[in-house]
Write a protein that holds these residues in place. Sequence first.
Motif, short mmCIF file in Angstrom:
data_model
loop_
_atom_site.label_atom_id
_atom_site.label_comp_id
_atom_site.label_asym_id
_atom_site.label_seq_id
_atom_site.Cartn_x
_atom_site.Cartn_y
_atom_site.Cartn_z
N ALA A 5 0.82 -1.20 0.00
CA ALA A 5 0.00 0.00 0.00
C ALA A 5 0.86 1.25 0.00
N GLU A 6 0.36 2.30 -0.63
CA GLU A 6 1.02 3.59 -0.66
C GLU A 6 0.58 4.37 0.57
N ARG A 7 1.55 4.95 1.30
CA ARG A 7 1.18 5.75 2.46
C ARG A 7 0.52 7.04 1.99
N ILE A 27 15.09 6.24 2.91
CA ILE A 27 15.25 6.23 1.45
C ILE A 27 16.53 5.47 1.08
N LEU A 28 17.62 5.78 1.76
CA LEU A 28 18.90 5.13 1.46
C LEU A 28 18.85 3.63 1.71
N ALA A 29 18.18 3.21 2.78
CA ALA A 29 18.09 1.78 3.09
C ALA A 29 17.34 1.03 1.99
N ASN A 44 14.15 1.18 -9.93
CA ASN A 44 13.07 2.08 -10.31
C ASN A 44 12.76 3.04 -9.17
N ILE A 45 12.85 4.34 -9.46
CA ILE A 45 12.59 5.34 -8.42
C ILE A 45 11.17 5.25 -7.90
N ASN A 46 10.22 4.94 -8.76
CA ASN A 46 8.83 4.80 -8.32
C ASN A 46 8.69 3.66 -7.31
N THR A 52 9.17 3.36 0.60
CA THR A 52 9.68 4.23 1.66
C THR A 52 8.55 5.00 2.34
N SER A 53 8.96 5.83 3.30
CA SER A 53 7.98 6.64 4.02
C SER A 53 7.87 8.04 3.43
N THR A 54 8.26 8.19 2.17
CA THR A 54 8.21 9.51 1.55
C THR A 54 7.73 9.39 0.10
N SER A 55 7.96 10.42 -0.69
CA SER A 55 7.46 10.46 -2.06
C SER A 55 8.62 10.57 -3.05
N LYS A 56 8.31 10.34 -4.32
CA LYS A 56 9.31 10.48 -5.37
C LYS A 56 9.85 11.91 -5.39
#
Length: 227
Positions: A5-7, A27-29, A44-46, A52-56
């Motif tokens: 799921a997307e946060r 993000i790094l992990a 893939n960045i997407n 992760t807990s953030t956005s592109k």
Amino acid sequence: MDGGAERPAKARKTSWKKDPEAVRQNILAIATEEFAAHGLSGANINEIARRTSTSKRMIYYYFGDKEGLYCAVLEGVYAFLRRSEDLLDVAGLDPVKALRRLIEATFDAHANAPHFIRLVMIENIHNADYLRKSDIVPNLNRSIIDKLSDVCRRGKAEGLFRAGADPLELHWLISSFSFYNVSNRATFSASFGTSLYSKAHQAALKERLADMVMAAVVIGHDPKSWS
């Protein structure tokens, strides 16, 4: 968070505002796992953003672009490997014991850092183009050479080491054995079985490495573990 799921954007924004450094490390992990598994071109960045807990958008805010993120990942895995060596205090040991400790620590550090091995293999495919852009990695790598230089200097001064003992050559020799042990595990196991990768056999291989290097460096070294 559910893996598929997307946060919500609001939750991501709140997390970023509360602890931006934690978000950066998150993000790094994830990026380390993705680049190690798929390489620079395949990652893939997407997908990294989804996990992760953030956005592109925030990934680009922190790292500029995909290549910037990849370079930060490279710096991170090198820092992880060297940190384990930096924590090793050998200055108070006699040169022979110090050398053996450094050899064993390098073997263990590589064995515990499979992502580092995969990423170095990937970077070699790119002819180290991205590693050359880093101002951080050369300084990180200098620390192990400094330790080996000090051990060699003391060993020679005490008449324990051969005059030709060279810290850079030693690092190459120790690292090549330690690296191959991880990098070629899959193909070696497919060809010859997995017996060398048992806990007991890995400990024995570490002793073999130490004995081989010390036999080349330490005057009169007797590799008793081979008898």
